[in-house]
Write an enzyme that holds these catalytic residues in place. Sequence first.
Site, PDB file in Angstrom:
ATOM      1  N   LYS A  56      56.904  25.884  48.492  1.00 40.56           N
ATOM      2  CA  LYS A  56      57.966  26.314  49.409  1.00 40.56           C
ATOM      3  C   LYS A  56      57.799  25.628  50.757  1.00 40.56           C
ATOM      4  O   LYS A  56      58.768  25.118  51.336  1.00 40.56           O
ATOM      5  CB  LYS A  56      57.931  27.842  49.583  1.00 40.56           C
ATOM      6  CG  LYS A  56      58.555  28.573  48.407  1.00 40.56           C
ATOM      7  CD  LYS A  56      58.268  30.074  48.431  1.00 40.56           C
ATOM      8  CE  LYS A  56      58.727  30.679  47.111  1.00 40.56           C
ATOM      9  NZ  LYS A  56      58.267  32.045  46.880  1.00 40.56           N
ATOM     10  N   GLN A 100      55.620  36.916  49.851  1.00 43.15           N
ATOM     11  CA  GLN A 100      55.378  36.537  48.456  1.00 43.15           C
ATOM     12  C   GLN A 100      54.930  37.756  47.649  1.00 43.15           C
ATOM     13  O   GLN A 100      53.978  38.439  48.023  1.00 43.15           O
ATOM     14  CB  GLN A 100      54.306  35.429  48.419  1.00 43.15           C
ATOM     15  CG  GLN A 100      54.035  34.873  47.055  1.00 43.15           C
ATOM     16  CD  GLN A 100      55.227  34.096  46.467  1.00 43.15           C
ATOM     17  OE1 GLN A 100      55.859  33.303  47.159  1.00 43.15           O
ATOM     18  NE2 GLN A 100      55.537  34.347  45.214  1.00 43.15           N
ATOM     19  N   ASP A 123      65.297  36.388  50.669  1.00 40.16           N
ATOM     20  CA  ASP A 123      65.068  36.699  49.256  1.00 40.16           C
ATOM     21  C   ASP A 123      66.140  37.660  48.727  1.00 40.16           C
ATOM     22  O   ASP A 123      66.272  37.823  47.510  1.00 40.16           O
ATOM     23  CB  ASP A 123      63.688  37.368  49.094  1.00 40.16           C
ATOM     24  CG  ASP A 123      62.701  36.507  48.336  1.00 40.16           C
ATOM     25  OD1 ASP A 123      63.139  35.530  47.707  1.00 40.16           O
ATOM     26  OD2 ASP A 123      61.497  36.831  48.375  1.00 40.16           O
TER      27      ASP A 123
END
Length: 303
Positions: A56, A100, A123
Site C-alpha cells: 500500500k 490494517q 476503507d
Amino acid sequence: MSADTRIIDGKAFAEGLRTRIAAVAADFEAKAGRKAGLAVVLVGEDPASQVYVRNKGKQTVAAGMESFEHKLPADASEADLLAVVEQLNADPAVDGILVQLPLPAHMNEQKVIATINPDKDVDGFHVVNVGRLATGLPGFVPCTPLGCVMLLKDRLGSLSGLDAVVIGRSNIVGKPMAQLLIAESCTVTVAHSRTKDLADVVRRADIVVAAVGRPEMVKGDWIKPGATVIDVGINRVPRTDQGAEEGKTRLVGDVDFASAAEVAGAITPVPGGVGPMTIAVLLRNTIVAAHRSAGLALDESAL
Ligand code: NAP
C-alpha cells in the site's frame, strides 16, 4: 469467444486505474499546494499484514501521494491505537486512514473503526459509510467490492436487470457487494453457509460473485453458460502438480477456474483478477477524500 478473451484481467485494469489516479493526484497537488495523504496503521507483526502495508505504501507513493505509516507493537493497548487514530483524524495532511485488520484479540475492531472520522474512512467500514451506501448517499465504499463492480461494468456495460448471486455475507465483501449490485439495478440474491441448494441458486445467475474463503468450491456445472464470474477468494493450497517441491503452495480462488472458464462468458483469475483491484481502489478513495476535504471538484465517476 476464445478462452483468453473470457479472462478478466484485473491486473491490467488496476494498472490503468492507478495511472488515472496519478494524473488526478498531480492535478490535486498543483491546485491544493500539497499532496493527498494516506495513513496506514499496523498493529503487530503479522507477516501477511506487513506485506499488504508495504505494498500500500509503495503504490501510494508511486501514485504521487504521501504515505504515512504508523506501527504499533502487538501488545500496544487499545487506548494507544485510538490515540493514533485521533491524531490522524486531526492531521490536515492525512486524507485517508486505514487501520490494517485483523487487530490483536485484545482490541475491539468495531470501536477502533468507529473512531475513524467517516470522511477519512477510505476503507468504507465505518457504520456511517455503511449507512450511506445502504441509503444511496455519497460516502466511501469498501475497496474490494467496489473493484468488483468496476470490473463488471467494464466488461458488461450496464448491469441493469441482470440476476446476480453473491456468495458470502461478510461486512467487508458480501454485504457491500450486494448493496452495490442493487444500486446497479441487478436482482440480487445473497447466499451463505445456510443456503439450500447453492448450486441451483448459482445456476440462475447472470453474475456470480464468490466471496467465501473455500478453495475451488464453485464448480463449472453450477455456472449458467455465458455468466460473468467474479472470484474474490484468495486461498493458499498445497501444490500437487508433478515435480512440485514438498511444502510449496499456490493461490486459488473460491471458484474451480478450469471448469468454470469452460462455461462462463467472462471470469476473473486468481491471482490477477480481483486481488490487484483492492489497493488501486484504496488509492481512488483517498484521492476522492482529498478533493472532498479541500473542497475541490472531481468527476468521481470518471475514476
Ligand atoms: P468471511 O468473513 O469468512 O465470510 C465468508 C462468507 O462465506 C460467510 O458469509 C459464510 O457464510 C460464507 N460461507 C462459508 N462457507 C460457505 C459455504 N459452504 N457455502 C456458502 N457460503 C459459505 O470472508 P471474507 O472476508 O468475506 O472473504 C472471503 C474471501 O475473499 C476470502 O478468501 C478472502 O481471503 C477473500 N478476500 C479477498 C480480497 C481481495 O481480493 N483483495 C479482499 C477481501 C477478502 P456465513 O455468514 O453463514 O458464515
